[in-house]
Design a protein around this motif. Sequence first.
Motif, PDB file in Angstrom:
ATOM      1  N   GLY A   9       0.823  -1.201   0.000  1.00 40.64           N
ATOM      2  CA  GLY A   9       0.000   0.000   0.000  1.00 40.64           C
ATOM      3  C   GLY A   9       0.856   1.248   0.000  1.00 40.64           C
ATOM      4  N   VAL A  10       0.424   2.285  -0.714  1.00 41.01           N
ATOM      5  CA  VAL A  10       1.273   3.456  -0.915  1.00 41.01           C
ATOM      6  C   VAL A  10       1.376   4.322   0.333  1.00 41.01           C
ATOM      7  N   SER A  11       0.364   4.285   1.192  1.00 42.08           N
ATOM      8  CA  SER A  11       0.409   5.065   2.431  1.00 42.08           C
ATOM      9  C   SER A  11      -0.603   4.494   3.394  1.00 42.08           C
ATOM     10  N   MET A  12      -0.472   4.856   4.647  1.00 40.73           N
ATOM     11  CA  MET A  12      -1.439   4.369   5.624  1.00 40.73           C
ATOM     12  C   MET A  12      -2.777   5.066   5.471  1.00 40.73           C
ATOM     13  N   GLY A  13      -2.794   6.307   4.987  1.00 41.39           N
ATOM     14  CA  GLY A  13      -4.062   6.963   4.724  1.00 41.39           C
ATOM     15  C   GLY A  13      -4.850   6.233   3.652  1.00 41.39           C
ATOM     16  N   VAL A  14      -4.190   5.849   2.572  1.00 42.04           N
ATOM     17  CA  VAL A  14      -4.853   5.083   1.516  1.00 42.04           C
ATOM     18  C   VAL A  14      -5.259   3.715   2.055  1.00 42.04           C
ATOM     19  N   HIS A  15      -4.391   3.097   2.847  1.00 39.46           N
ATOM     20  CA  HIS A  15      -4.744   1.814   3.461  1.00 39.46           C
ATOM     21  C   HIS A  15      -6.024   1.951   4.287  1.00 39.46           C
ATOM     22  N   GLU A  16      -6.082   2.994   5.106  1.00 41.18           N
ATOM     23  CA  GLU A  16      -7.271   3.194   5.941  1.00 41.18           C
ATOM     24  C   GLU A  16      -8.510   3.487   5.103  1.00 41.18           C
ATOM     25  N   SER A  17      -8.328   4.075   3.935  1.00 43.15           N
ATOM     26  CA  SER A  17      -9.493   4.314   3.081  1.00 43.15           C
ATOM     27  C   SER A  17     -10.154   3.002   2.696  1.00 43.15           C
ATOM     28  N   GLN A  18      -9.351   1.963   2.532  1.00 40.22           N
ATOM     29  CA  GLN A  18      -9.913   0.669   2.166  1.00 40.22           C
ATOM     30  C   GLN A  18     -10.604   0.014   3.364  1.00 40.22           C
ATOM     31  N   SER A  19      -9.951   0.007   4.504  1.00 44.50           N
ATOM     32  CA  SER A  19     -10.566  -0.615   5.681  1.00 44.50           C
ATOM     33  C   SER A  19     -11.829   0.123   6.096  1.00 44.50           C
ATOM     34  N   ARG A  20     -11.834   1.450   5.977  1.00 49.47           N
ATOM     35  CA  ARG A  20     -12.975   2.230   6.432  1.00 49.47           C
ATOM     36  C   ARG A  20     -14.152   2.143   5.455  1.00 49.47           C
ATOM     37  N   ILE A  21     -13.885   2.097   4.151  1.00 47.22           N
ATOM     38  CA  ILE A  21     -15.009   1.994   3.213  1.00 47.22           C
ATOM     39  C   ILE A  21     -15.612   0.594   3.267  1.00 47.22           C
ATOM     40  N   TYR A  22     -14.799  -0.424   3.512  1.00 47.10           N
ATOM     41  CA  TYR A  22     -15.342  -1.767   3.729  1.00 47.10           C
ATOM     42  C   TYR A  22     -16.214  -1.776   4.984  1.00 47.10           C
ATOM     43  N   GLU A  23     -15.651  -1.266   6.086  1.00 45.97           N
ATOM     44  CA  GLU A  23     -16.333  -1.338   7.375  1.00 45.97           C
ATOM     45  C   GLU A  23     -17.567  -0.449   7.430  1.00 45.97           C
ATOM     46  N   ASN A  24     -17.458   0.782   6.936  1.00 45.62           N
ATOM     47  CA  ASN A  24     -18.494   1.777   7.182  1.00 45.62           C
ATOM     48  C   ASN A  24     -19.454   1.969   6.017  1.00 45.62           C
ATOM     49  N   GLN A  25     -18.967   2.545   4.911  1.00 45.56           N
ATOM     50  CA  GLN A  25     -19.890   2.863   3.828  1.00 45.56           C
ATOM     51  C   GLN A  25     -20.573   1.624   3.266  1.00 45.56           C
ATOM     52  N   MET A  26     -19.853   0.498   3.222  1.00 46.92           N
ATOM     53  CA  MET A  26     -20.499  -0.735   2.793  1.00 46.92           C
ATOM     54  C   MET A  26     -21.016  -1.533   3.994  1.00 46.92           C
ATOM     55  N   GLY A  27     -20.169  -1.794   4.985  1.00 49.78           N
ATOM     56  CA  GLY A  27     -20.520  -2.710   6.065  1.00 49.78           C
ATOM     57  C   GLY A  27     -21.563  -2.198   7.041  1.00 49.78           C
ATOM     58  N   ARG A  28     -21.638  -0.894   7.246  1.00 49.61           N
ATOM     59  CA  ARG A  28     -22.614  -0.331   8.187  1.00 49.61           C
ATOM     60  C   ARG A  28     -23.804   0.311   7.459  1.00 49.61           C
ATOM     61  N   GLY A  29     -23.887   0.109   6.165  1.00 45.87           N
ATOM     62  CA  GLY A  29     -25.016   0.650   5.415  1.00 45.87           C
ATOM     63  C   GLY A  29     -26.279  -0.163   5.649  1.00 45.87           C
ATOM     64  N   ARG A  30     -27.402   0.419   5.275  1.00 44.77           N
ATOM     65  CA  ARG A  30     -28.702  -0.219   5.498  1.00 44.77           C
ATOM     66  C   ARG A  30     -28.791  -1.564   4.773  1.00 44.77           C
ATOM     67  N   ALA A  31     -28.217  -1.656   3.581  1.00 45.86           N
ATOM     68  CA  ALA A  31     -28.333  -2.890   2.795  1.00 45.86           C
ATOM     69  C   ALA A  31     -27.613  -4.054   3.470  1.00 45.86           C
ATOM     70  N   PHE A  32     -26.350  -3.860   3.827  1.00 43.28           N
ATOM     71  CA  PHE A  32     -25.593  -4.961   4.408  1.00 43.28           C
ATOM     72  C   PHE A  32     -26.080  -5.301   5.807  1.00 43.28           C
ATOM     73  N   THR A  33     -26.447  -4.298   6.611  1.00 40.61           N
ATOM     74  CA  THR A  33     -26.920  -4.611   7.964  1.00 40.61           C
ATOM     75  C   THR A  33     -28.243  -5.368   7.922  1.00 40.61           C
ATOM     76  N   GLY A  34     -29.027  -5.160   6.861  1.00 33.83           N
ATOM     77  CA  GLY A  34     -30.241  -5.954   6.716  1.00 33.83           C
ATOM     78  C   GLY A  34     -29.935  -7.431   6.556  1.00 33.83           C
ATOM     79  N   TRP A  35     -28.905  -7.714   5.774  1.00 38.61           N
ATOM     80  CA  TRP A  35     -28.454  -9.101   5.613  1.00 38.61           C
ATOM     81  C   TRP A  35     -27.854  -9.624   6.918  1.00 38.61           C
ATOM     82  N   LEU A  36     -27.055  -8.798   7.585  1.00 37.29           N
ATOM     83  CA  LEU A  36     -26.391  -9.221   8.817  1.00 37.29           C
ATOM     84  C   LEU A  36     -27.404  -9.464   9.934  1.00 37.29           C
ATOM     85  N   PHE A  37     -28.472  -8.701   9.954  1.00 34.96           N
ATOM     86  CA  PHE A  37     -29.502  -8.890  10.980  1.00 34.96           C
ATOM     87  C   PHE A  37     -30.021 -10.325  10.971  1.00 34.96           C
TER      88      PHE A  37
END
Length: 490
Positions: free
Chosen positions: A278-306
Motif C-alpha cells: 500500500g502506498v500510504s497508511m491513509g490510503v490503506h485506511e481508506s480501504q478498511s474504512r469503506i469496507y467497514e463503514n460505507q459498505m458494512g454499516r449501510g442499510r443494505a448490508f446490515t439488513g443481511w447481517l440482521f
Amino acid sequence: MSAFDDLLAFQRQTEALASVAGRLGWDQETVMPRGATEQRAEEMAAMESVLHERRTDPRIGEWLDAAEPRTEVEERITALITRDFRRATRIPARLATEIARVTSLSQGIWADARAKEAPAEFLPTLHDVLALRREEAACLADGGDLYDALLDDYEPGATQAQIATLFDAMRPRLVELRDDILGADYQPVPLSGDFPQKTQLRLARTCATAFGYDWRRGRMDLAVHPFSSGRWQDSRITTRVVETDPFNCLYSTIHEVGHSSYELGIDEDYAFTPLGAGVSMGVHESQSRIYENQMGRGRAFTGWLFQRMSDAFDGIDIADAEAFYATVNRVTPGFIRTESDEVQYNLHIMMRFDLERDLVSGRLDVNDLEEAWNTRFQRDFGVAVDRPANGVLQDVHWAVGLFGYFPTYALGNVYAGCLNVALREAVPDLDAALAQGDAGPGVEWLRENLQRHGALYEPRALIEGATGAAISEAPLLDYLETKFRDIYRL
C-alpha cells in the motif's frame, strides 16, 4: 544485466527479508508465548540490523546512479528505492537496531500494563521509545519539524500543518452533528445479551467471506489490538472478541479484511518490489474504512447481517432490520477509538494527533500524558475516563513507536468519503448486492481503480485518479450528515 536489473534483484531479497520480519511481528501479537518477549526483541533487532545494512549498502547508490529506467513502472521503482535509500542512510545502524529491540519489548510491557491497569509500569518504557523516535526524526528532518519527519513514514508528502487545517475544517460540523444526535428524541436501543466467542468467530468468517477475503492466502487469529499483516500471497487478519459486544468482533474483522484485501489485490507483477505494498497508511485506511463503514454499516448490508445474527444467536433483542441498522450505527460517547461510531471517530483521532505532536515537540512530558489524556477526553467527549485501559493504555501505537500514524486514520476516512461517491456512481446496484451479503461489486471496483496499483502513484494522485475529483473533506461530512440525520430522525 543492467544496473537497474542488479538493483531490482538486490531489492527483491531485501523485500523478502522484510516480509519475514513482518511475520515475526504477527507471531508476537498472536501466538507467541508471553515468556518469549525478550528473545523476540533480540530477534527483531537482529533482523533490523541485517535490513538496515542492506538498505544502506553503497552499491544501491551506484546502481541508482547508473540505472536507466525504461518505463513508468521502472521510474517509480527507482524513485521509491532512492527515497528509501536516502532515508536509511541518514539513520545510524545502532539507532535502527535499538528502535527495533525496544519497540518489540515495549509491546509486551504495554500489553501487561494494560491488562493490569497500571500505566506507571509502562510510562518509563514509553519514555525510551519516544526518545528513540525523536532521535530518528532529528536524523531525517534536516533541521525541520520532527513530527513532519515521522508523519512522512506513513503518509508521504503530508505535513502536520495540512492535517491541522483539515481537522479544523472538519471539527465544527462533526461536533454540531454529534450534539444534534445526542439531543435527539429518538435514540436506538443498544444490543444486549451474551454472545459466545465461538459463534462470533464463525460469523466473523462469514462476514470476511462476504467481503471477498481470500482464505487461500490469509487466515484469522485473535489479538489484543486487531491488525492485518503481510502481503503478496500471505496477508493475515486478526480480530478480538467481547462476549457482550459482537459488533466489536464483526466490524474489526471487516475493517482488517479491507486492509488485507488491498495487499492481496496489488498487481502480482509488483511482488518483492517497492510497488508491492500500500502506498500510504491513509490510503490503506481508506480501504478498511469503506469496507467497514460505507459498505458494512449501510442499510443494505446490515439488513443481511440482521438475519445472520438472529440465526447464529437464536434470536437477538432487536425488533427488525431497520432497528438493527440504527443499533449498528448508534452514537454514544464511548471511550474506545476502535469501537467508536462514524460521527465521533475522527474526534478521537484529533485528540491523539494533538497529544502526540506535543509529545514529539517536548511540550508534553510522558509522565504527564495520562492526566493530559483524561483532561482532553473529558473536554472533547464530556465523559470522565474510568480506567487506564479505556484511556491512555487503549492503543498499541505509541508503545511500538508509531508516532505520526494516528492522523492517517482520519485521512483514510476523508479518502473513503471521496471514493464512496465515485463507487456509488460507478456501481449503482451495489446496495442490491450488499443486501444479499455480497460486497463483490464494490470490492471489484476498488481493486480495479485503486488496489491493483499498489504504490505506483503517490497517495493523493492515486485517490484523485480513482475518483476523478480533488480530495476534500466535504463528501465524508455530507455522507455522515445525510446518514445520521436520517437514522436519528432529525
